[in-house]
Design a protein around this motif. Structure first.
Motif, PDB file in Angstrom:
ATOM      1  N   ILE A   1       0.845  -1.205   0.000  1.00 17.04           N
ATOM      2  CA  ILE A   1       0.000   0.000   0.000  1.00 17.04           C
ATOM      3  C   ILE A   1       0.876   1.250   0.000  1.00 17.04           C
ATOM      4  O   ILE A   1       0.639   2.197  -0.769  1.00 17.04           O
ATOM      5  N   VAL A   2       1.896   1.263   0.839  1.00 15.04           N
ATOM      6  CA  VAL A   2       2.774   2.432   0.947  1.00 15.04           C
ATOM      7  C   VAL A   2       3.499   2.676  -0.378  1.00 15.04           C
ATOM      8  O   VAL A   2       3.568   3.820  -0.873  1.00 15.04           O
ATOM      9  N   GLN A   3       4.033   1.630  -0.983  1.00 21.71           N
ATOM     10  CA  GLN A   3       4.741   1.792  -2.252  1.00 21.71           C
ATOM     11  C   GLN A   3       3.801   2.242  -3.364  1.00 21.71           C
ATOM     12  O   GLN A   3       4.177   3.055  -4.216  1.00 21.71           O
ATOM     13  N   PHE A   4       2.582   1.739  -3.354  1.00 24.44           N
ATOM     14  CA  PHE A   4       1.599   2.156  -4.356  1.00 24.44           C
ATOM     15  C   PHE A   4       1.274   3.640  -4.198  1.00 24.44           C
ATOM     16  O   PHE A   4       1.158   4.380  -5.186  1.00 24.44           O
ATOM     17  N   ILE A   5       1.138   4.090  -2.956  1.00 28.19           N
ATOM     18  CA  ILE A   5       0.885   5.519  -2.701  1.00 28.19           C
ATOM     19  C   ILE A   5       2.074   6.360  -3.175  1.00 28.19           C
ATOM     20  O   ILE A   5       1.899   7.438  -3.752  1.00 28.19           O
TER      21      ILE A   5
ATOM     22  N   PRO B   1      -3.482   8.010   8.314  1.00 25.86           N
ATOM     23  CA  PRO B   1      -2.207   7.405   7.882  1.00 25.86           C
ATOM     24  C   PRO B   1      -1.968   7.550   6.389  1.00 25.86           C
ATOM     25  O   PRO B   1      -0.827   7.750   5.956  1.00 25.86           O
ATOM     26  N   ILE B   2      -3.039   7.464   5.614  1.00 22.77           N
ATOM     27  CA  ILE B   2      -2.892   7.623   4.168  1.00 22.77           C
ATOM     28  C   ILE B   2      -2.620   9.075   3.828  1.00 22.77           C
ATOM     29  O   ILE B   2      -1.770   9.399   2.984  1.00 22.77           O
ATOM     30  N   GLY B   3      -3.334   9.984   4.499  1.00 23.59           N
ATOM     31  CA  GLY B   3      -3.210  11.400   4.197  1.00 23.59           C
ATOM     32  C   GLY B   3      -1.841  11.975   4.501  1.00 23.59           C
ATOM     33  O   GLY B   3      -1.391  12.902   3.823  1.00 23.59           O
ATOM     34  N   ARG B   4      -1.157  11.445   5.503  1.00 24.75           N
ATOM     35  CA  ARG B   4       0.153  12.023   5.830  1.00 24.75           C
ATOM     36  C   ARG B   4       1.243  11.565   4.863  1.00 24.75           C
ATOM     37  O   ARG B   4       2.336  12.111   4.857  1.00 24.75           O
ATOM     38  N   ILE B   5       0.942  10.546   4.019  1.00 33.19           N
ATOM     39  CA  ILE B   5       1.908  10.091   3.022  1.00 33.19           C
ATOM     40  C   ILE B   5       1.611  10.686   1.654  1.00 33.19           C
ATOM     41  O   ILE B   5       2.516  11.079   0.922  1.00 33.19           O
TER      42      ILE B   5
ATOM     43  N   SER C   1      -0.221  10.934 -17.919  1.00 32.03           N
ATOM     44  CA  SER C   1       0.057  10.773 -16.485  1.00 32.03           C
ATOM     45  C   SER C   1      -1.205  10.952 -15.657  1.00 32.03           C
ATOM     46  O   SER C   1      -1.419  10.239 -14.670  1.00 32.03           O
ATOM     47  N   THR C   2      -2.063  11.891 -16.047  1.00 30.78           N
ATOM     48  CA  THR C   2      -3.291  12.112 -15.292  1.00 30.78           C
ATOM     49  C   THR C   2      -4.223  10.916 -15.404  1.00 30.78           C
ATOM     50  O   THR C   2      -4.894  10.545 -14.431  1.00 30.78           O
ATOM     51  N   GLU C   3      -4.251  10.294 -16.575  1.00 31.55           N
ATOM     52  CA  GLU C   3      -5.079   9.093 -16.745  1.00 31.55           C
ATOM     53  C   GLU C   3      -4.600   7.969 -15.826  1.00 31.55           C
ATOM     54  O   GLU C   3      -5.400   7.325 -15.137  1.00 31.55           O
ATOM     55  N   LEU C   4      -3.284   7.749 -15.799  1.00 34.11           N
ATOM     56  CA  LEU C   4      -2.738   6.714 -14.924  1.00 34.11           C
ATOM     57  C   LEU C   4      -2.917   7.088 -13.462  1.00 34.11           C
ATOM     58  O   LEU C   4      -3.195   6.227 -12.613  1.00 34.11           O
ATOM     59  N   LEU C   5      -2.785   8.373 -13.154  1.00 33.55           N
ATOM     60  CA  LEU C   5      -2.965   8.843 -11.782  1.00 33.55           C
ATOM     61  C   LEU C   5      -4.389   8.577 -11.312  1.00 33.55           C
ATOM     62  O   LEU C   5      -4.611   8.104 -10.185  1.00 33.55           O
ATOM     63  N   SER C   6      -5.367   8.851 -12.149  1.00 42.65           N
ATOM     64  CA  SER C   6      -6.766   8.617 -11.781  1.00 42.65           C
ATOM     65  C   SER C   6      -7.028   7.129 -11.563  1.00 42.65           C
ATOM     66  O   SER C   6      -7.726   6.738 -10.611  1.00 42.65           O
ATOM     67  N   GLU C   7      -6.448   6.290 -12.426  1.00 40.13           N
ATOM     68  CA  GLU C   7      -6.616   4.847 -12.257  1.00 40.13           C
ATOM     69  C   GLU C   7      -5.984   4.382 -10.950  1.00 40.13           C
ATOM     70  O   GLU C   7      -6.544   3.538 -10.233  1.00 40.13           O
ATOM     71  N   GLY C   8      -4.809   4.931 -10.625  1.00 40.13           N
ATOM     72  CA  GLY C   8      -4.133   4.548  -9.385  1.00 40.13           C
ATOM     73  C   GLY C   8      -4.942   4.941  -8.156  1.00 40.13           C
ATOM     74  O   GLY C   8      -5.075   4.144  -7.206  1.00 40.13           O
ATOM     75  N   ILE C   9      -5.491   6.142  -8.141  1.00 46.31           N
ATOM     76  CA  ILE C   9      -6.292   6.590  -7.001  1.00 46.31           C
ATOM     77  C   ILE C   9      -7.549   5.739  -6.875  1.00 46.31           C
ATOM     78  O   ILE C   9      -7.970   5.384  -5.769  1.00 46.31           O
ATOM     79  N   ASN C  10      -8.142   5.370  -8.009  1.00 49.52           N
ATOM     80  CA  ASN C  10      -9.339   4.520  -7.974  1.00 49.52           C
ATOM     81  C   ASN C  10      -9.021   3.141  -7.415  1.00 49.52           C
ATOM     82  O   ASN C  10      -9.797   2.572  -6.636  1.00 49.52           O
ATOM     83  N   VAL C  11      -7.846   2.586  -7.808  1.00 45.80           N
ATOM     84  CA  VAL C  11      -7.421   1.289  -7.256  1.00 45.80           C
ATOM     85  C   VAL C  11      -7.197   1.401  -5.754  1.00 45.80           C
ATOM     86  O   VAL C  11      -7.591   0.513  -4.981  1.00 45.80           O
TER      87      VAL C  11
ATOM     88  N   PRO D   1      -0.987  16.557  -1.158  1.00 47.68           N
ATOM     89  CA  PRO D   1      -2.292  17.179  -0.916  1.00 47.68           C
ATOM     90  C   PRO D   1      -3.265  17.016  -2.080  1.00 47.68           C
ATOM     91  O   PRO D   1      -4.454  16.779  -1.871  1.00 47.68           O
ATOM     92  N   ALA D   2      -2.771  17.146  -3.301  1.00 44.01           N
ATOM     93  CA  ALA D   2      -3.665  17.059  -4.460  1.00 44.01           C
ATOM     94  C   ALA D   2      -4.248  15.662  -4.615  1.00 44.01           C
ATOM     95  O   ALA D   2      -5.453  15.492  -4.843  1.00 44.01           O
ATOM     96  N   THR D   3      -3.404  14.628  -4.497  1.00 42.69           N
ATOM     97  CA  THR D   3      -3.909  13.258  -4.670  1.00 42.69           C
ATOM     98  C   THR D   3      -4.804  12.844  -3.505  1.00 42.69           C
ATOM     99  O   THR D   3      -5.797  12.140  -3.701  1.00 42.69           O
ATOM    100  N   PHE D   4      -4.476  13.294  -2.293  1.00 45.01           N
ATOM    101  CA  PHE D   4      -5.331  12.947  -1.147  1.00 45.01           C
ATOM    102  C   PHE D   4      -6.683  13.645  -1.267  1.00 45.01           C
ATOM    103  O   PHE D   4      -7.707  13.089  -0.859  1.00 45.01           O
ATOM    104  N   SER D   5      -6.688  14.832  -1.839  1.00 46.83           N
ATOM    105  CA  SER D   5      -7.958  15.527  -2.054  1.00 46.83           C
ATOM    106  C   SER D   5      -8.843  14.747  -3.013  1.00 46.83           C
ATOM    107  O   SER D   5     -10.050  14.606  -2.795  1.00 46.83           O
ATOM    108  N   VAL D   6      -8.239  14.212  -4.081  1.00 45.36           N
ATOM    109  CA  VAL D   6      -9.014  13.408  -5.039  1.00 45.36           C
ATOM    110  C   VAL D   6      -9.515  12.128  -4.375  1.00 45.36           C
ATOM    111  O   VAL D   6     -10.668  11.716  -4.560  1.00 45.36           O
TER     112      VAL D   6
END
Length: 785
Positions: A530-534, A671-675, A599-609, A678-683
């Protein structure tokens, strides 16, 4: 008596013919017979016992006979085996003899043959090497004598140069070897071969230089070409290129001087575009030389050798171009005009900004009051002749345009652009590859809040910093060349490498190395995954920010059209012509747009996963615990009694849902938010809020017709608190819960207020997200509504 024996014999014979299961009968008869003799008391009993003994004896005799008969057959078989064993022994001895004598001899013979073959191969190679040396020495001797002979009475200089060209293919170690030193010299040529050859090269070089310069002075182009071609044959390539460069530069200088002296096509220096045309003719003359003579140089001197001539031409172009520009500056009195332009006061404009009482009497130029009659004021009275300035600008524009065309032509002929583009593409792609080879995840990250985190945010892989730094450096270096052909190749190459390799590597890491899947069915993913994925999600977001800073530092966008790129000051300095600067700006904008899209497409997929595989799975038990024992059917009195029975504070019972959700939410999201960035945690928070909103909507509607009025109030209080907890620090997330808010508002409306709202029939000023059916269900939340 005989009948009994016969009968006994018959029985015995019959028993012997039975299966082995009948064998115990013999022992039985023997036992009976022995017992009979011992206990016989009468004659009949004695006879019976004797019959039994006879029967036993007969059976034993037959069995012995059968054994004896079979023994003879066995003896015969054993004899045969002995004979076979003896035969096999002799065969073994013979085989050993073959192995020891015949095969050993064959193996020895084969070994000898192999050794002889290797020896023959070695001798053959030595013979071939010797023959090769002999042939080369013979070639050397022939060339040495050919050079000396050609330079003698025949004075055939081309033939001598041809012999020197032939000898250049003979290895230097052969030329300077002891064998050649002993074989080649003769009475006619007593010196060592290398000495003879070097002396011949020097003599021919002096001769060719003298003849070349004489032909150049006489204007004999055929002889110039004749002697220019022979310099490479005598290993004096640099000398030939230098003298040829001087020759063509003399032509350039002479043409430029003639142009300034005699004019162009009847034009004089006073004509508006005379000097622009002079510059143009200079550049055209050099371009014709490069285009027309380049083939000759490349053919006789080798690929890329024209560059040396171009260098000499460019030096002459600088000199002659400088003379033309200096003359133009003097003729056009450019310095005085610049001084006048800089010091022009713009009196009329300045006075127009002053109050009327402060204005001086500054007449308008060419106004009717002044220009009428014989007192007309000409444009010269302004101090700066506008027509002359406009003419100068036109002439400068032509000069700059011709210079741009010339530099593009020369850069293309020098073959510098192609190697630069190829090597830049390799260097950047190899840098991306090496960055991922040496890549590391930031250490010390954990989802356990009791464990501190080392390092500083953003927590990203090292490859992002490395790749973006190298990309910025590569772009800046290509822009600094001020070559359109370089930038138009390098930037698209960077775009392809970033989109395919950089994004591709992160995508493969997400998919193959860090994908957050549980080890066992029904479990949660491991913490390290999980940490490495984040971290990879952070890396994409940070790469986007880096790229935006790099590109936005060089271009800006039109306020009317965001797709229109405007070059920044740095681009304008490197590319003084607006068309070139705009082209580069568009290339950079395309790079930015393409990379951000991928990159944004992959970023959105990663956040969804991350949401589906981690947050959503852990949010379900949080919600289950939150609403455990939450009974919204109780009245206020029943709730107070329940609290009293369980010895609890009624207020704490009221806040039970809120406290449980806040505790579970913080344990999940903090725990997720501190890693995360800000932009990705907001999404991620927004995605989670949308899912939670749907869950709360269904839960509210599931209470329809089941809650008390006090329970509906408690629902609004609990769910509003949940929304506040989720939206803490992200106020915009409250909009996601608009449907939940409206459901609670409708459920707790006073009857009069609701009737008034219904009567307005859509003119209530509320932007409803609820359907009419959902509003009815919300209104029917309480029992009996």
């Amino acid at each position: 008596m005989s009948a009994l024996i016969h009968s006994g014999t018959s029985r015995t014979h019959s028993d012997d013919a039975t299966t082995p299961s009948a064998k115990p009968n013999h022992n039985q008869h023997a036992a009976v017979a022995a017992a009979g003799l011992e206990t016989a008391a009468t004659l009949a009993e004695v006879r019976a016992a004797l019959d039994a003994l006879h029967t036993r004896e007969a059976g034993i005799t037959r069995r012995l006979d059968a054994l004896m008969a079979s023994q003879s057959e066995l003896s015969r078989d054993l004899g045969r085996l002995d004979m076979l064993r003896a035969g096999l022994g002799s065969q073994v001895i013979a085989t050993r003899a073959i192995g020891n004598e015949m095969l050993a001899t064959a193996a020895e013979t084969a070994g000898d043959l192999s050794g002889k073959v290797r020896k023959l191969d070695l001798e053959k190679n030595r013979v071939e090497d010797t023959l090769r040396v002999v042939e080369q020495v013979a070639e050397l001797k022939a060339c040495v004598h050919g050079v000396v002979g050609s330079m003698g009475a025949p004075q055939d200089w081309e033939a001598a140069a041809g012999y020197l060209a032939r000898v250049s293919h003979v290895p230097e170690d052969i030329i300077k070897g002891p064998f050649a030193a002993g074989i080649v010299p003769s009475v006619e040529v007593p010196d060592a071969p290398w000495t003879t050859l070097e002396n011949a090269k020097e003599s021919l070089c002096v001769l060719f230089l003298r003849e070349f310069e004489k032909a150049a002075a006489d204007g004999d182009g055929a002889k110039v070409t004749r002697f220019f071609k022979v310099f490479p044959l005598i290993d004096r390539t640099e000398v030939g290129l230098d003298v040829y460069g001087r020759y063509v530069c003399q032509g350039v200088a002479g043409t430029a001087r003639t142009t300034l002296k005699d004019g162009i096509g009847g034009q004089t220096r006073k004509d508006g575009f005379f000097y622009a045309n002079a510059i143009t003719k200079l550049f055209e003359h050099i371009a014709q030389i490069v285009e027309g003579h380049g083939g000759l140089v490349e053919r006789h001197y080798g690929a890329g050798k024209m560059v040396r001539v171009i260098e000499r031409l460019q030096m002459e172009a600088d000199v002659q171009g400088g003379i033309i520009l200096d003359t133009w500056t003097d003729e056009r009195t450019l310095d005085r005009k610049l001084t006048d332009v800089k010091s022009y006061p713009f009196s009329f404009l300045v006075q127009s900004f002053l109050p009327p009482q402060s204005r001086s009497n500054t007449p308008r130029i060419n106004s009717p009051a002044v220009g009428a009659g014989t007192n007309g004021r000409t444009s010269e009275d302004e101090g700066v002749n506008m027509k002359e300035v406009d003419a100068l600008l036109s002439e400068i524009a032509v000069m700059l345009g011709r210079w741009s065309l010339y530099t593009r032509f020369i850069s293309g002929k020098c073959v510098l652009v192609t190697p630069y583009n190829i090597m830049t593409g390799f260097l950047f792609r190899r840098s991306v590859e090496k960055s991922f080879q040496l890549d590391e995840y930031p250490p010390g990250l954990s989802l356990r809040m009791n464990k501190s985190i080392d390092g500083e945010a953003p927590y990203i892989i090292m490859a992002v910093d490395d790749v973006m730094y190298i990309m910025n450096s590569t772009i800046q270096k290509s822009i600094s060349t001020s070559q359109r052909d370089v930038v138009s190749s390098v930037i698209p190459s960077i775009e392809r490498i970033l989109s395919a390799d950089f994004i591709g590597m992160i995508q493969r890491k997400m998919r193959d190395e860090t994908y957050p899947k549980p080890v066992m069915q029904g479990g949660f993913p491991p913490e390290d995954k999980i940490v490495q994925f984040i971290v990879l999600i952070n890396s994409l977001d940070t790469a986007n920010q880096y790229l935006n800073r790099i590109i936005d530092g060089r271009i800006s966008h039109s306020e009317e059209q965001s797709d229109v790129a405007i070059p920044g000051e740095g681009l304008k300095e490197s590319f003084p012509f607006e068309k070139d600067a705009v082209m580069v700006a568009n290339q950079l904008h395309r790079l930015q747009k393409t990379f951000l899209a991928k990159s944004t497409e992959l970023l959105s997929e990663g956040i969804n996963v991350l949401f589906e595989r981690v947050v959503k799975l852990r949010l379900r038990p949080v919600l289950g615990d939150t609403f455990r024992d939450a009974d919204y059917t109780m009245t206020e009195q029943e709730l107070a009694e329940y609290a009293e029975q369980n010895e609890e504070d009624p207020e704490q019972v009221m806040e039970m849902v809120t406290r449980r959700f806040e505790r579970g939410w913080d344990m999940l999201m903090k725990p997720i938010g501190r890693i995360m960035t800000p932009a990705t945690f907001s999404v991620l928070s927004d995605t989670t809020a949308r899912y939670l909103s749907r869950v709360l909507e269904k839960r509210i509607l599931s209470y329809s017709g089941k809650t008390s009025e006090y329970g509906a109030i408690r629902i609004e209080r609990d769910f509003s608190a949940i929304v506040s907890i989720v939206a803490k620090g992200h106020y915009g997330i409250r909009e996601v819960f608009g449907k939940v808010t409206q459901l609670m508002m409708v459920a707790n409306m006073e009857e009069e207020e609701w009737e008034e709202l219904v009567a307005l029939d859509g003119d209530d000023g509320i932007e409803w997200t609820l359907t009419e059916d959902e509003r009815k269900k919300a209104r029917a939340l309480t029992k009996g509504a």
